[in-house]
Design a protein around this motif. Structure first.
Motif, PDB file in Angstrom:
ATOM      1  N   PHE A 134       0.832  -1.202   0.000  1.00 23.18           N
ATOM      2  CA  PHE A 134       0.000   0.000   0.000  1.00 23.18           C
ATOM      3  C   PHE A 134       0.869   1.255   0.000  1.00 23.18           C
ATOM      4  O   PHE A 134       0.623   2.189  -0.774  1.00 23.18           O
ATOM      5  N   LEU A 135       1.882   1.277   0.843  1.00 26.79           N
ATOM      6  CA  LEU A 135       2.761   2.453   0.898  1.00 26.79           C
ATOM      7  C   LEU A 135       3.485   2.670  -0.431  1.00 26.79           C
ATOM      8  O   LEU A 135       3.647   3.808  -0.875  1.00 26.79           O
ATOM      9  N   GLU A 136       3.910   1.583  -1.062  1.00 30.11           N
ATOM     10  CA  GLU A 136       4.562   1.699  -2.370  1.00 30.11           C
ATOM     11  C   GLU A 136       3.589   2.234  -3.411  1.00 30.11           C
ATOM     12  O   GLU A 136       3.955   3.077  -4.241  1.00 30.11           O
ATOM     13  N   ASN A 137       2.346   1.767  -3.381  1.00 29.96           N
ATOM     14  CA  ASN A 137       1.347   2.271  -4.322  1.00 29.96           C
ATOM     15  C   ASN A 137       1.077   3.759  -4.109  1.00 29.96           C
ATOM     16  O   ASN A 137       0.911   4.512  -5.069  1.00 29.96           O
ATOM     17  N   VAL A 138       1.043   4.199  -2.857  1.00 35.52           N
ATOM     18  CA  VAL A 138       0.835   5.620  -2.563  1.00 35.52           C
ATOM     19  C   VAL A 138       2.002   6.439  -3.088  1.00 35.52           C
ATOM     20  O   VAL A 138       1.813   7.491  -3.703  1.00 35.52           O
ATOM     21  N   ARG A 139       3.233   5.966  -2.854  1.00 35.17           N
ATOM     22  CA  ARG A 139       4.415   6.687  -3.363  1.00 35.17           C
ATOM     23  C   ARG A 139       4.373   6.795  -4.885  1.00 35.17           C
ATOM     24  O   ARG A 139       4.670   7.837  -5.453  1.00 35.17           O
ATOM     25  N   TYR A 189       1.701   6.658  -6.814  1.00 36.45           N
ATOM     26  CA  TYR A 189       0.590   7.514  -7.206  1.00 36.45           C
ATOM     27  C   TYR A 189       0.955   8.989  -7.054  1.00 36.45           C
ATOM     28  O   TYR A 189       0.603   9.816  -7.874  1.00 36.45           O
ATOM     29  N   GLU A 190       1.702   9.288  -5.993  1.00 34.35           N
ATOM     30  CA  GLU A 190       2.092  10.677  -5.758  1.00 34.35           C
ATOM     31  C   GLU A 190       3.273  11.097  -6.619  1.00 34.35           C
ATOM     32  O   GLU A 190       3.709  12.242  -6.551  1.00 34.35           O
ATOM     33  N   GLY A 191       3.802  10.196  -7.403  1.00 29.44           N
ATOM     34  CA  GLY A 191       4.887  10.541  -8.318  1.00 29.44           C
ATOM     35  C   GLY A 191       6.244  10.609  -7.663  1.00 29.44           C
ATOM     36  O   GLY A 191       7.140  11.280  -8.159  1.00 29.44           O
ATOM     37  N   ARG A 192       6.389   9.919  -6.573  1.00 28.89           N
ATOM     38  CA  ARG A 192       7.671   9.946  -5.869  1.00 28.89           C
ATOM     39  C   ARG A 192       8.371   8.610  -6.007  1.00 28.89           C
ATOM     40  O   ARG A 192       8.727   7.981  -5.043  1.00 28.89           O
ATOM     41  N   ASP A 193       8.598   8.175  -7.223  1.00 27.24           N
ATOM     42  CA  ASP A 193       9.346   6.938  -7.456  1.00 27.24           C
ATOM     43  C   ASP A 193      10.797   7.177  -7.118  1.00 27.24           C
ATOM     44  O   ASP A 193      11.504   7.904  -7.815  1.00 27.24           O
ATOM     45  N   GLU A 194      11.243   6.592  -6.046  1.00 24.89           N
ATOM     46  CA  GLU A 194      12.637   6.789  -5.629  1.00 24.89           C
ATOM     47  C   GLU A 194      13.309   5.472  -5.448  1.00 24.89           C
ATOM     48  O   GLU A 194      12.825   4.493  -5.126  1.00 24.89           O
TER      49      GLU A 194
END
Length: 50
Positions: A38-43, A45-50
């Motif tokens: 879930f946390l990875e999906n939120v990241r 979705y918010e465009g913060r692929d790090e």
């Protein structure tokens, strides 16, 4: 009488689960996997692929 059996059984199952969770890192990882997905999906979705 039956309520005592139900309460004691629930306490026994809870205790067994807590012990299994504390002893087994694989069980903890399996239980907590949805949280990290879930946390990875939120990241993502918010465009913060790090």
């Amino acid at each position: 009488m039956i309520t005592d059996v139900i309460v004691y059984a629930a306490c026994a199952f809870t205790g067994a689960f807590v012990v299994a969770w504390a002893v087994s890192p694989a069980l903890r990882a399996w239980i907590e996997r949805p949280k990290y997905q879930f946390l990875e999906n939120v990241r993502r979705y918010e465009g913060r692929d790090e």
